[in-house]
Design a protein around this motif. Structure first.
Motif, PDB file in Angstrom:
ATOM      1  N   LYS A  35      -6.723   1.208   3.677  1.00 47.97           N
ATOM      2  CA  LYS A  35      -6.325   1.000   5.070  1.00 47.97           C
ATOM      3  C   LYS A  35      -7.115  -0.151   5.700  1.00 47.97           C
ATOM      4  O   LYS A  35      -6.617  -0.833   6.592  1.00 47.97           O
ATOM      5  N   THR A  36      -8.343  -0.373   5.240  1.00 44.04           N
ATOM      6  CA  THR A  36      -9.176  -1.425   5.806  1.00 44.04           C
ATOM      7  C   THR A  36      -8.807  -2.808   5.274  1.00 44.04           C
ATOM      8  O   THR A  36      -9.379  -3.805   5.714  1.00 44.04           O
TER       9      THR A  36
ATOM     10  N   GLU B  85       0.419   0.370  15.103  1.00 37.83           N
ATOM     11  CA  GLU B  85       1.280   0.153  13.940  1.00 37.83           C
ATOM     12  C   GLU B  85       0.490   0.382  12.654  1.00 37.83           C
ATOM     13  O   GLU B  85      -0.659  -0.039  12.537  1.00 37.83           O
ATOM     14  N   GLN B  86       1.117   1.037  11.696  1.00 36.24           N
ATOM     15  CA  GLN B  86       0.523   1.236  10.380  1.00 36.24           C
ATOM     16  C   GLN B  86       1.323   0.395   9.385  1.00 36.24           C
ATOM     17  O   GLN B  86       2.369   0.793   8.893  1.00 36.24           O
ATOM     18  N   ASP B  87       0.822  -0.796   9.120  1.00 41.18           N
ATOM     19  CA  ASP B  87       1.523  -1.793   8.313  1.00 41.18           C
ATOM     20  C   ASP B  87       0.971  -1.747   6.894  1.00 41.18           C
ATOM     21  O   ASP B  87      -0.195  -2.095   6.658  1.00 41.18           O
ATOM     22  N   ASN B  88       1.784  -1.339   5.953  1.00 36.39           N
ATOM     23  CA  ASN B  88       1.362  -1.218   4.563  1.00 36.39           C
ATOM     24  C   ASN B  88       1.843  -2.380   3.691  1.00 36.39           C
ATOM     25  O   ASN B  88       1.800  -2.290   2.465  1.00 36.39           O
TER      26      ASN B  88
ATOM     27  N   ASN C 279      -2.912  -4.370   7.501  1.00 35.93           N
ATOM     28  CA  ASN C 279      -2.890  -4.647   8.935  1.00 35.93           C
ATOM     29  C   ASN C 279      -2.603  -3.378   9.737  1.00 35.93           C
ATOM     30  O   ASN C 279      -1.609  -3.279  10.457  1.00 35.93           O
ATOM     31  N   TRP C 280      -3.502  -2.426   9.602  1.00 40.10           N
ATOM     32  CA  TRP C 280      -3.393  -1.171  10.354  1.00 40.10           C
ATOM     33  C   TRP C 280      -3.997  -1.373  11.729  1.00 40.10           C
ATOM     34  O   TRP C 280      -5.148  -1.789  11.872  1.00 40.10           O
ATOM     35  N   LYS C 281      -3.211  -1.041  12.749  1.00 38.42           N
ATOM     36  CA  LYS C 281      -3.664  -1.114  14.136  1.00 38.42           C
ATOM     37  C   LYS C 281      -3.314   0.197  14.832  1.00 38.42           C
ATOM     38  O   LYS C 281      -2.570   1.011  14.295  1.00 38.42           O
TER      39      LYS C 281
ATOM     40  N   ASN D 289      -4.987  -7.712   6.704  1.00 37.59           N
ATOM     41  CA  ASN D 289      -5.944  -8.191   7.686  1.00 37.59           C
ATOM     42  C   ASN D 289      -6.883  -9.151   6.955  1.00 37.59           C
ATOM     43  O   ASN D 289      -6.705  -9.402   5.758  1.00 37.59           O
TER      44      ASN D 289
ATOM     45  N   ARG E  41       0.863  -1.185   0.000  1.00 32.14           N
ATOM     46  CA  ARG E  41       0.000   0.000   0.000  1.00 32.14           C
ATOM     47  C   ARG E  41       0.899   1.233   0.000  1.00 32.14           C
ATOM     48  O   ARG E  41       1.500   1.581   1.015  1.00 32.14           O
TER      49      ARG E  41
END
Length: 281
Positions: free
Chosen positions: A209-210, A218-221, A213-215, A225, A159
């Motif tokens: 973003k949905t 942590e913003q995992d691109n 694995n955005w938490k 998920n 992403r």
């Protein structure tokens, strides 16, 4: 899957496969082996496809969602492992172990690229037009020697958007190098890279973003998920049909909604299995 998304995926699929290439890849689906043993689809790859465990939830590899789209007579053996490249996967003996389990009529899907990029790590780095292609040839040859059908899948895109909201490729020459190798070796190519890039563009910076694995912490691109893993697995399943690796009877629910609650995370068998690959900078 929305009607708009299906149109985008279909349009990109048409772009990534020129008529001449289509003629070369329009092989008949591999027949099931004699007897009652089901065929197995083996996955060799990295963390974007790998099985995730309870302490990593909600992170989800697309290989965890692929069985939702395959007929129950086709098993999935997901050997993808966090942090591996085409080189390190083989050097650690994982390719040899996978091939020991392969039987005639089985399928081997190979997706590497994210970690092959890591020039700072000689244990993983490969150069796209030389050592990367050399490594991938090992997987192709090993499957063929055992009567299985190999296929190459370009890496799913991260992403990444520019200031104008355009999805930006991050995988360098690795997808192009894999496309060329697939043609040279006469193996089916699942162009997950092109299709995922188009899907992220359709969704845009906020909606994607949905899927990742955005938490809060942590913003995992890079990693997915459950909704993201399901949609990437859907792209893979559609590519298996388009390339005629699988027949329509081998697939199911390609247009159905798969509830995120259908994804489950088992307990890790040991501490090393739950180690999560970090996003590429």
């Amino acid at each position: 899957m929305t009607a708009g998304r299906r149109q985008v995926v279909a349009a990109v699929a048409g772009l990534v496969l020129a008529p001449a290439a289509a003629a070369r890849t329009a092989h008949a689906a591999v027949p099931a082996p004699a007897g009652h043993r089901p065929r197995t689809l083996f996955i060799a790859g990295d963390s974007t496809a790998a099985q995730k465990y309870a302490d990593a939830a909600p992170e989800t590899g697309w290989g965890m969602a692929l069985p939702f789209f395959l007929h129950r007579t086709l098993r999935v053996a997901n050997h993808a492992v966090n942090g591996r490249s085409s080189k390190s996967f083989a050097d650690e003996g994982r390719l040899a172990a996978l091939l020991e389990a392969v039987r005639p009529g089985d399928l081997l899907l190979v997706q590497f690229g994210h970690n092959d990029q890591k020039a700072e790590d000689p244990s993983r780095y490969t150069e796209p037009w030389s050592t990367y292609q050399e490594q991938l040839r090992q997987y192709i040859a090993g499957a063929r020697e055992r009567g299985a059908r190999p296929m190459l899948a370009t890496s799913v895109e991260r992403r990444r958007f520019d200031a104008a909201g355009t999805a930006v490729p991050s995988l360098g020459d690795y997808p192009a190098a894999m496309r060329v190798l697939a043609e040279l070796e006469g193996v089916p190519l699942l162009d997950v890279h092109a299709l995922s890039l188009a899907l992220w563009q359709e969704l845009g910076p906020e909606r994607t973003k949905t899927y990742f694995n955005w938490k809060a912490t942590e913003q995992d691109n890079t990693h997915f998920n459950p909704p993201g893993a399901v949609e990437v697995a859907r792209l893979v399943a559609r590519e298996l049909l388009r390339t005629r690796v699988l027949a329509p009877r081998d697939l199911r629910r390609l247009d159905d909604t798969i509830p995120p609650s259908h994804i489950t995370w088992p307990q890790a068998p040991d501490a090393s299995a739950a180690t999560t690959e970090r996003p590429h900078a």
